[in-house]
Write an enzyme that holds these catalytic residues in place. Structure first.
Site, PDB file in Angstrom:
ATOM      1  N   GLY A  54      54.037  69.023  39.811  1.00  0.00           N
ATOM      2  CA  GLY A  54      54.235  68.613  41.088  1.00  0.00           C
ATOM      3  C   GLY A  54      55.617  67.910  41.525  1.00  0.00           C
ATOM      4  N   ARG A  90      63.069  70.035  34.342  1.00  0.00           N
ATOM      5  CA  ARG A  90      62.786  71.141  35.108  1.00  0.00           C
ATOM      6  C   ARG A  90      63.831  70.946  36.219  1.00  0.00           C
ATOM      7  NH1 ARG A  90      56.585  71.575  36.947  1.00  0.00           N
ATOM      8  NH2 ARG A  90      57.298  73.759  37.267  1.00  0.00           N
ATOM      9  N   GLN A 203      47.597  76.861  39.268  1.00  0.00           N
ATOM     10  CA  GLN A 203      47.342  75.324  39.775  1.00  0.00           C
ATOM     11  C   GLN A 203      46.261  75.256  40.808  1.00  0.00           C
ATOM     12  OE1 GLN A 203      50.220  76.799  39.179  1.00  0.00           O
ATOM     13  NE2 GLN A 203      51.892  75.516  38.584  1.00  0.00           N
ATOM     14  N   ASP A 244      58.767  71.783  46.746  1.00  0.00           N
ATOM     15  CA  ASP A 244      59.734  71.285  45.598  1.00  0.00           C
ATOM     16  C   ASP A 244      61.098  70.683  45.959  1.00  0.00           C
ATOM     17  OD1 ASP A 244      57.373  73.262  44.316  1.00  0.00           O
ATOM     18  OD2 ASP A 244      58.093  71.669  42.898  1.00  0.00           O
ATOM     19  N   ASN A 254      59.049  76.323  47.246  1.00  0.00           N
ATOM     20  CA  ASN A 254      57.871  76.134  46.819  1.00  0.00           C
ATOM     21  C   ASN A 254      57.498  76.971  45.561  1.00  0.00           C
ATOM     22  OD1 ASN A 254      55.634  74.039  46.912  1.00  0.00           O
ATOM     23  ND2 ASN A 254      54.302  75.753  47.635  1.00  0.00           N
ATOM     24  N   LYS A 255      56.141  76.774  45.413  1.00  0.00           N
ATOM     25  CA  LYS A 255      55.827  77.510  44.173  1.00  0.00           C
ATOM     26  C   LYS A 255      55.782  79.283  44.612  1.00  0.00           C
ATOM     27  CE  LYS A 255      54.419  76.629  41.010  1.00  0.00           C
ATOM     28  NZ  LYS A 255      55.521  76.491  39.987  1.00  0.00           N
TER      29      LYS A 255
HETATM   30  O1  MRU Z   1      55.135  73.964  38.940  1.00  0.00           O
HETATM   31  P1  MRU Z   1      54.592  73.049  39.610  1.00  0.00           P
HETATM   32  O2  MRU Z   1      53.172  73.088  39.319  1.00  0.00           O
HETATM   33  O3  MRU Z   1      55.064  71.804  39.300  1.00  0.00           O
HETATM   34  O4  MRU Z   1      54.598  73.420  41.100  1.00  0.00           O
HETATM   35  C1  MRU Z   1      54.148  72.521  42.253  1.00  0.00           C
HETATM   36  C2  MRU Z   1      54.253  72.920  43.366  1.00  0.00           C
HETATM   37  O5  MRU Z   1      55.025  73.898  43.761  1.00  0.00           O
HETATM   38  C3  MRU Z   1      53.931  72.005  44.819  1.00  0.00           C
HETATM   39  O6  MRU Z   1      53.561  72.943  45.854  1.00  0.00           O
HETATM   40  C4  MRU Z   1      54.978  71.274  45.122  1.00  0.00           C
HETATM   41  O7  MRU Z   1      55.567  70.689  43.751  1.00  0.00           O
HETATM   42  C5  MRU Z   1      54.673  70.133  45.984  1.00  0.00           C
HETATM   43  S1  MRU Z   1      53.745  69.059  45.043  1.00  0.00           S
HETATM   44  C6  MRU Z   1      53.174  67.631  46.454  1.00  0.00           C
END
Ligand code: MRU
Length: 372
Positions: A54, A90, A203, A244, A254-255
Protein backbone atom coordinates in the site's frame (compact mmCIF):
# COMPACT_ATOMS: atom_id res chain seq x y z
CA UNK A 1 -8.09 0.65 13.96
CA UNK A 2 -9.13 -2.05 16.36
CA UNK A 3 -8.74 -5.79 15.97
CA UNK A 4 -10.65 -7.76 18.62
CA UNK A 5 -10.89 -4.58 20.69
CA UNK A 6 -7.16 -3.82 20.57
CA UNK A 7 -6.00 -0.69 18.71
CA UNK A 8 -3.37 -1.24 16.04
CA UNK A 9 -1.36 0.74 13.58
CA UNK A 10 0.39 -1.09 10.76
CA UNK A 11 3.85 0.05 11.87
CA UNK A 12 5.17 1.26 15.22
CA UNK A 13 8.47 1.57 17.12
CA UNK A 14 9.21 -1.41 19.34
CA UNK A 15 8.93 -0.87 23.09
CA UNK A 16 12.69 -1.48 23.57
CA UNK A 17 13.38 1.44 21.18
CA UNK A 18 15.72 -0.68 19.07
CA UNK A 19 13.52 -1.64 16.13
CA UNK A 20 10.22 -1.21 14.34
CA UNK A 21 7.31 -3.62 14.35
CA UNK A 22 4.88 -4.29 11.54
CA UNK A 23 1.88 -6.46 10.86
CA UNK A 24 2.99 -9.13 8.39
CA UNK A 25 0.34 -8.73 5.71
CA UNK A 26 1.41 -11.87 3.87
CA UNK A 27 -0.05 -13.86 6.78
CA UNK A 28 -3.48 -12.22 6.76
CA UNK A 29 -6.33 -13.08 6.91
CA UNK A 30 -5.39 -16.41 8.45
CA UNK A 31 -3.02 -15.17 11.17
CA UNK A 32 -2.29 -11.80 12.77
CA UNK A 33 1.48 -11.91 13.13
CA UNK A 34 3.85 -9.06 13.91
CA UNK A 35 7.43 -8.91 12.65
CA UNK A 36 10.38 -6.94 14.00
CA UNK A 37 12.50 -4.90 11.58
CA UNK A 38 15.92 -4.19 13.08
CA UNK A 39 18.04 -3.29 10.05
CA UNK A 40 17.86 -1.45 6.75
CA UNK A 41 17.79 -4.81 4.97
CA UNK A 42 14.83 -5.93 7.09
CA UNK A 43 12.92 -2.83 6.06
CA UNK A 44 13.81 -3.20 2.37
CA UNK A 45 12.83 -6.87 2.39
CA UNK A 46 9.52 -6.13 4.14
CA UNK A 47 8.61 -3.70 1.34
CA UNK A 48 9.89 -5.86 -1.53
CA UNK A 49 8.22 -9.05 -0.29
CA UNK A 50 5.05 -7.13 0.58
CA UNK A 51 4.92 -7.86 4.31
CA UNK A 52 3.97 -4.20 4.17
CA UNK A 53 2.30 -2.80 1.07
CA UNK A 54 0.00 0.00 0.00
CA UNK A 55 1.52 3.28 -1.13
CA UNK A 56 1.37 5.26 2.14
CA UNK A 57 2.65 2.36 4.24
CA UNK A 58 5.51 1.76 1.82
CA UNK A 59 6.53 5.40 2.34
CA UNK A 60 6.23 5.14 6.13
CA UNK A 61 8.28 1.94 6.21
CA UNK A 62 10.96 3.57 4.10
CA UNK A 63 11.15 6.47 6.56
CA UNK A 64 11.72 3.98 9.38
CA UNK A 65 14.23 2.13 7.17
CA UNK A 66 16.29 5.32 6.92
CA UNK A 67 16.32 5.52 10.71
CA UNK A 68 17.48 1.91 10.97
CA UNK A 69 20.28 2.64 8.48
CA UNK A 70 21.63 5.87 9.97
CA UNK A 71 21.33 4.50 13.50
CA UNK A 72 23.80 1.78 12.47
CA UNK A 73 25.97 4.12 10.37
CA UNK A 74 25.22 7.87 10.15
CA UNK A 75 27.74 8.63 7.39
CA UNK A 76 26.87 10.32 4.07
CA UNK A 77 27.61 7.04 2.26
CA UNK A 78 25.24 5.09 4.48
CA UNK A 79 22.45 7.63 3.97
CA UNK A 80 22.93 7.54 0.18
CA UNK A 81 23.03 3.76 0.14
CA UNK A 82 19.90 3.46 2.28
CA UNK A 83 18.06 5.90 0.01
CA UNK A 84 19.08 3.91 -3.08
CA UNK A 85 18.33 0.47 -1.72
CA UNK A 86 14.90 1.43 -0.36
CA UNK A 87 14.01 3.28 -3.57
CA UNK A 88 14.75 0.12 -5.56
CA UNK A 89 12.27 -2.02 -3.62
CA UNK A 90 9.09 -1.12 -5.52
CA UNK A 91 8.86 1.23 -8.49
CA UNK A 92 5.27 2.43 -8.79
CA UNK A 93 4.07 4.04 -5.54
CA UNK A 94 5.42 7.59 -5.48
CA UNK A 95 5.09 7.78 -1.68
CA UNK A 96 8.33 5.80 -1.49
CA UNK A 97 10.34 8.48 -3.29
CA UNK A 98 8.45 11.21 -1.42
CA UNK A 99 9.41 9.80 1.99
CA UNK A 100 13.01 9.04 1.00
CA UNK A 101 13.66 12.46 -0.55
CA UNK A 102 12.15 14.11 2.49
CA UNK A 103 14.40 12.10 4.80
CA UNK A 104 17.50 12.87 2.75
CA UNK A 105 16.71 16.59 2.64
CA UNK A 106 16.23 16.65 6.42
CA UNK A 107 19.28 14.57 7.34
CA UNK A 108 21.95 15.54 4.84
CA UNK A 109 22.65 19.03 6.29
CA UNK A 110 23.03 17.58 9.82
CA UNK A 111 26.20 16.40 11.50
CA UNK A 112 26.51 12.59 11.59
CA UNK A 113 25.92 12.50 15.33
CA UNK A 114 22.58 14.26 14.99
CA UNK A 115 21.16 12.08 12.24
CA UNK A 116 19.75 9.10 14.11
CA UNK A 117 17.54 11.19 16.39
CA UNK A 118 16.39 13.36 13.49
CA UNK A 119 15.61 10.30 11.36
CA UNK A 120 13.53 8.81 14.14
CA UNK A 121 11.67 12.08 14.58
CA UNK A 122 11.01 12.22 10.84
CA UNK A 123 9.63 8.66 10.74
CA UNK A 124 7.26 9.47 13.60
CA UNK A 125 6.18 12.62 11.73
CA UNK A 126 5.55 10.75 8.46
CA UNK A 127 3.39 8.22 10.30
CA UNK A 128 1.39 10.77 12.28
CA UNK A 129 0.90 12.93 9.19
CA UNK A 130 -0.38 9.94 7.24
CA UNK A 131 -3.10 9.37 9.85
CA UNK A 132 -4.03 13.07 9.78
CA UNK A 133 -4.19 13.10 5.95
CA UNK A 134 -6.45 10.07 5.99
CA UNK A 135 -8.75 11.72 8.53
CA UNK A 136 -8.93 14.66 6.10
CA UNK A 137 -9.92 12.26 3.31
CA UNK A 138 -12.61 10.78 5.59
CA UNK A 139 -14.06 14.24 6.21
CA UNK A 140 -13.90 15.18 2.52
CA UNK A 141 -15.44 11.92 1.28
CA UNK A 142 -18.18 11.45 3.85
CA UNK A 143 -20.54 14.03 2.26
CA UNK A 144 -20.39 12.12 -1.05
CA UNK A 145 -21.74 9.01 0.67
CA UNK A 146 -24.28 10.98 2.71
CA UNK A 147 -25.61 12.64 -0.47
CA UNK A 148 -26.14 9.24 -2.09
CA UNK A 149 -27.75 7.90 1.11
CA UNK A 150 -30.24 10.77 1.08
CA UNK A 151 -31.46 9.65 -2.36
CA UNK A 152 -31.82 5.94 -1.47
CA UNK A 153 -35.19 4.47 -0.49
CA UNK A 154 -35.48 3.59 3.22
CA UNK A 155 -33.74 0.32 4.06
CA UNK A 156 -31.46 0.43 1.02
CA UNK A 157 -27.77 0.91 1.84
CA UNK A 158 -25.40 2.94 -0.32
CA UNK A 159 -23.54 0.34 -2.38
CA UNK A 160 -19.84 1.14 -2.66
CA UNK A 161 -17.37 -0.86 -4.73
CA UNK A 162 -13.65 -0.83 -3.92
CA UNK A 163 -10.65 -2.49 -5.52
CA UNK A 164 -7.50 -3.89 -3.90
CA UNK A 165 -6.80 -2.72 -0.36
CA UNK A 166 -6.66 1.01 0.24
CA UNK A 167 -7.72 0.48 3.82
CA UNK A 168 -5.92 1.03 7.09
CA UNK A 169 -3.58 -1.84 6.28
CA UNK A 170 -2.33 0.08 3.23
CA UNK A 171 -1.58 3.14 5.34
CA UNK A 172 -0.39 3.74 8.89
CA UNK A 173 -4.02 3.86 10.03
CA UNK A 174 -7.55 4.73 8.86
CA UNK A 175 -6.93 4.05 5.14
CA UNK A 176 -7.59 6.24 2.11
CA UNK A 177 -10.44 4.72 0.06
CA UNK A 178 -11.88 3.18 3.20
CA UNK A 179 -11.62 6.38 5.26
CA UNK A 180 -14.97 7.80 4.06
CA UNK A 181 -16.44 4.30 4.27
CA UNK A 182 -15.50 3.89 7.94
CA UNK A 183 -16.67 7.47 8.61
CA UNK A 184 -20.06 6.74 7.04
CA UNK A 185 -20.43 3.47 8.91
CA UNK A 186 -19.44 5.10 12.21
CA UNK A 187 -21.96 7.90 11.56
CA UNK A 188 -24.75 5.34 11.12
CA UNK A 189 -25.15 5.80 7.35
CA UNK A 190 -26.39 2.49 5.89
CA UNK A 191 -23.68 1.19 3.55
CA UNK A 192 -22.63 -2.05 1.92
CA UNK A 193 -19.23 -2.58 0.29
CA UNK A 194 -18.51 -4.76 -2.74
CA UNK A 195 -14.94 -5.93 -2.25
CA UNK A 196 -13.09 -6.85 -5.45
CA UNK A 197 -11.07 -9.99 -4.80
CA UNK A 198 -8.12 -8.33 -6.66
CA UNK A 199 -6.23 -11.12 -8.33
CA UNK A 200 -3.50 -12.12 -8.37
CA UNK A 201 -2.46 -11.28 -4.78
CA UNK A 202 -6.03 -10.97 -3.51
CA UNK A 203 -5.55 -7.85 -1.40
CA UNK A 204 -9.33 -7.31 -1.52
CA UNK A 205 -10.28 -10.83 -0.44
CA UNK A 206 -7.49 -11.18 2.12
CA UNK A 207 -7.06 -7.68 3.51
CA UNK A 208 -10.02 -5.40 2.76
CA UNK A 209 -12.53 -8.08 3.71
CA UNK A 210 -10.60 -8.77 6.95
CA UNK A 211 -10.57 -5.07 7.83
CA UNK A 212 -14.25 -4.52 7.11
CA UNK A 213 -15.18 -7.67 9.00
CA UNK A 214 -13.30 -6.51 12.10
CA UNK A 215 -14.93 -3.09 11.93
CA UNK A 216 -18.39 -4.59 11.38
CA UNK A 217 -18.95 -2.97 7.97
CA UNK A 218 -21.41 -4.98 5.82
CA UNK A 219 -19.55 -6.21 2.76
CA UNK A 220 -19.45 -8.93 0.11
CA UNK A 221 -16.36 -10.19 -1.69
CA UNK A 222 -16.80 -10.50 -5.45
CA UNK A 223 -14.67 -11.85 -8.27
CA UNK A 224 -12.89 -9.06 -10.09
CA UNK A 225 -14.97 -9.76 -13.18
CA UNK A 226 -18.30 -9.22 -11.40
CA UNK A 227 -18.13 -5.44 -10.96
CA UNK A 228 -19.37 -4.48 -14.45
CA UNK A 229 -22.33 -6.84 -14.15
CA UNK A 230 -23.32 -5.38 -10.77
CA UNK A 231 -23.08 -1.86 -12.18
CA UNK A 232 -25.33 -2.77 -15.13
CA UNK A 233 -27.93 -4.05 -12.64
CA UNK A 234 -27.88 -0.81 -10.64
CA UNK A 235 -26.23 -2.47 -7.66
CA UNK A 236 -23.29 -0.07 -7.36
CA UNK A 237 -23.86 3.58 -6.37
CA UNK A 238 -20.26 4.64 -6.05
CA UNK A 239 -16.72 3.38 -6.66
CA UNK A 240 -13.89 4.54 -4.38
CA UNK A 241 -10.36 3.29 -4.96
CA UNK A 242 -6.91 4.31 -3.77
CA UNK A 243 -3.90 5.33 -5.80
CA UNK A 244 -0.20 4.56 -5.92
CA UNK A 245 0.59 7.59 -8.04
CA UNK A 246 -1.69 10.28 -9.40
CA UNK A 247 -0.15 12.70 -11.86
CA UNK A 248 -0.41 16.50 -11.77
CA UNK A 249 -2.99 16.20 -14.57
CA UNK A 250 -5.16 13.68 -12.68
CA UNK A 251 -4.20 10.35 -14.28
CA UNK A 252 -4.52 7.64 -11.64
CA UNK A 253 -2.21 4.66 -11.31
CA UNK A 254 -3.58 1.98 -9.00
CA UNK A 255 -3.73 -1.78 -8.63
CA UNK A 256 -4.18 -3.72 -11.88
CA UNK A 257 -7.87 -3.90 -12.80
CA UNK A 258 -8.75 -0.42 -11.57
CA UNK A 259 -8.94 0.86 -15.18
CA UNK A 260 -11.53 -1.77 -16.11
CA UNK A 261 -13.68 -0.68 -13.15
CA UNK A 262 -13.42 2.93 -14.27
CA UNK A 263 -14.52 1.98 -17.80
CA UNK A 264 -17.50 0.02 -16.49
CA UNK A 265 -18.39 2.86 -14.11
CA UNK A 266 -18.34 5.41 -16.95
CA UNK A 267 -20.50 3.18 -19.16
CA UNK A 268 -23.05 2.83 -16.37
CA UNK A 269 -23.06 6.38 -15.02
CA UNK A 270 -21.57 5.29 -11.68
CA UNK A 271 -19.38 7.95 -9.99
CA UNK A 272 -15.76 6.83 -9.80
CA UNK A 273 -13.74 8.55 -7.07
CA UNK A 274 -10.09 8.16 -6.13
CA UNK A 275 -8.87 8.79 -2.58
CA UNK A 276 -5.56 10.56 -3.13
CA UNK A 277 -3.54 11.90 -0.20
CA UNK A 278 -1.03 14.50 -1.41
CA UNK A 279 2.07 12.28 -0.90
CA UNK A 280 0.55 10.00 -3.58
CA UNK A 281 0.48 12.84 -6.11
CA UNK A 282 3.47 13.08 -8.43
CA UNK A 283 3.60 16.77 -9.27
CA UNK A 284 6.49 16.25 -11.67
CA UNK A 285 4.63 14.31 -14.38
CA UNK A 286 1.46 14.67 -16.42
CA UNK A 287 0.97 11.72 -18.75
CA UNK A 288 0.52 8.74 -16.46
CA UNK A 289 0.39 6.17 -19.24
CA UNK A 290 3.76 7.19 -20.58
CA UNK A 291 5.54 8.25 -17.42
CA UNK A 292 4.57 5.95 -14.53
CA UNK A 293 6.74 2.84 -14.15
CA UNK A 294 4.49 -0.21 -13.84
CA UNK A 295 5.84 -2.90 -11.53
CA UNK A 296 6.10 -6.36 -13.06
CA UNK A 297 5.90 -8.89 -10.28
CA UNK A 298 6.71 -12.58 -10.24
CA UNK A 299 4.59 -14.90 -12.36
CA UNK A 300 4.40 -17.10 -9.29
CA UNK A 301 1.87 -14.68 -7.76
CA UNK A 302 -0.45 -15.70 -10.59
CA UNK A 303 0.45 -19.35 -10.92
CA UNK A 304 0.20 -20.23 -7.22
CA UNK A 305 -2.33 -19.54 -4.52
CA UNK A 306 -2.07 -19.79 -0.72
CA UNK A 307 -5.08 -20.74 1.35
CA UNK A 308 -6.21 -22.32 4.61
CA UNK A 309 -6.81 -26.05 4.76
CA UNK A 310 -9.56 -27.56 6.94
CA UNK A 311 -6.98 -28.35 9.66
CA UNK A 312 -6.10 -24.64 9.90
CA UNK A 313 -2.73 -24.89 8.24
CA UNK A 314 -1.93 -22.70 5.24
CA UNK A 315 -0.80 -24.37 2.04
CA UNK A 316 0.26 -23.14 -1.38
CA UNK A 317 -1.12 -24.80 -4.47
CA UNK A 318 -0.35 -24.52 -8.19
CA UNK A 319 -3.12 -23.27 -10.51
CA UNK A 320 -1.63 -23.34 -13.99
CA UNK A 321 -0.61 -26.20 -16.20
CA UNK A 322 3.09 -26.82 -15.76
CA UNK A 323 4.88 -24.96 -18.53
CA UNK A 324 2.30 -22.21 -19.21
CA UNK A 325 3.99 -18.84 -18.91
CA UNK A 326 2.26 -16.08 -16.92
CA UNK A 327 2.64 -12.30 -16.90
CA UNK A 328 1.94 -10.14 -13.88
CA UNK A 329 1.77 -6.37 -14.38
CA UNK A 330 0.80 -5.10 -10.93
CA UNK A 331 -0.72 -1.69 -11.74
CA UNK A 332 -2.61 0.12 -14.45
CA UNK A 333 -3.34 3.74 -15.29
CA UNK A 334 -6.85 5.14 -15.38
CA UNK A 335 -6.91 8.26 -17.55
CA UNK A 336 -8.12 11.38 -15.77
CA UNK A 337 -11.17 11.64 -18.06
CA UNK A 338 -12.66 8.52 -16.41
CA UNK A 339 -12.25 9.84 -12.86
CA UNK A 340 -15.23 11.69 -11.37
CA UNK A 341 -13.14 13.32 -8.66
CA UNK A 342 -10.12 13.06 -6.38
CA UNK A 343 -10.78 12.92 -2.65
CA UNK A 344 -7.79 14.59 -1.04
CA UNK A 345 -7.07 15.74 2.50
CA UNK A 346 -7.93 19.27 1.36
CA UNK A 347 -11.27 18.39 -0.19
CA UNK A 348 -12.65 16.88 -3.40
CA UNK A 349 -11.45 18.20 -6.75
CA UNK A 350 -11.73 17.44 -10.43
CA UNK A 351 -9.06 15.07 -11.75
CA UNK A 352 -7.55 17.84 -13.85
CA UNK A 353 -4.56 20.15 -13.67
CA UNK A 354 -6.89 23.03 -12.78
CA UNK A 355 -8.73 21.01 -10.12
CA UNK A 356 -5.51 19.99 -8.41
CA UNK A 357 -4.06 23.46 -8.77
CA UNK A 358 -7.04 24.96 -6.98
CA UNK A 359 -6.60 22.69 -3.94
CA UNK A 360 -2.80 22.68 -3.99
CA UNK A 361 -1.69 26.10 -5.29
CA UNK A 362 1.52 25.60 -3.32
CA UNK A 363 2.49 22.46 -5.21
CA UNK A 364 0.84 22.15 -8.61
CA UNK A 365 2.00 23.47 -11.93
CA UNK A 366 5.15 21.49 -12.52
CA UNK A 367 3.77 18.90 -14.93
CA UNK A 368 5.50 19.12 -18.25
CA UNK A 369 2.86 17.31 -20.33
CA UNK A 370 -0.63 18.59 -21.08
CA UNK A 371 -3.67 16.51 -20.11
CA UNK A 372 -4.62 14.12 -22.86
O1 MRU B 1 0.64 -3.90 -4.55
P1 MRU B 1 0.01 -3.19 -3.39
O2 MRU B 1 -0.78 -4.08 -2.50
O3 MRU B 1 1.01 -2.35 -2.63
O4 MRU B 1 -1.01 -2.18 -4.08
C1 MRU B 1 -1.82 -1.35 -3.29
C2 MRU B 1 -2.75 -0.53 -4.06
O5 MRU B 1 -2.82 -0.59 -5.27
C3 MRU B 1 -3.55 0.49 -3.31
O6 MRU B 1 -4.79 0.70 -3.90
C4 MRU B 1 -2.77 1.80 -3.28
O7 MRU B 1 -1.48 1.61 -2.81
C5 MRU B 1 -3.44 2.83 -2.45
S1 MRU B 1 -3.27 2.42 -0.76
C6 MRU B 1 -3.97 3.59 0.20
Amino acid sequence: MKVAGRPYRTIWPSTDGQAVEIIDQTRLPHALVTVRLATLDDAARAIRDMLVRGAPLIGATAAWGIWLAVRADPSDESLAQAHASLLATRPTAVNLRWALDRARARLQPLRAGERAAAARQLAVEVCDEDVALNRGIAAAGLPLICALAARKPAGHPVQILTHCNAGWLATVDVGTATAPIYAAYDAGVPIHVWVDETRPRNQGASLTAWELLHHGVPHTVIADNAGGHLMQRGQVDLVIVGTDRTTATGDVCNKIGTYLKALAARDNGVPFYVAAPSPSIDWSIGDGLRRIPIEERSARELSHLAGRLPDGSVATIALLPDGSPAANPAFDVTPARLVTGLITERGVCAATTAGLRELFPDRAGVAEEPTR
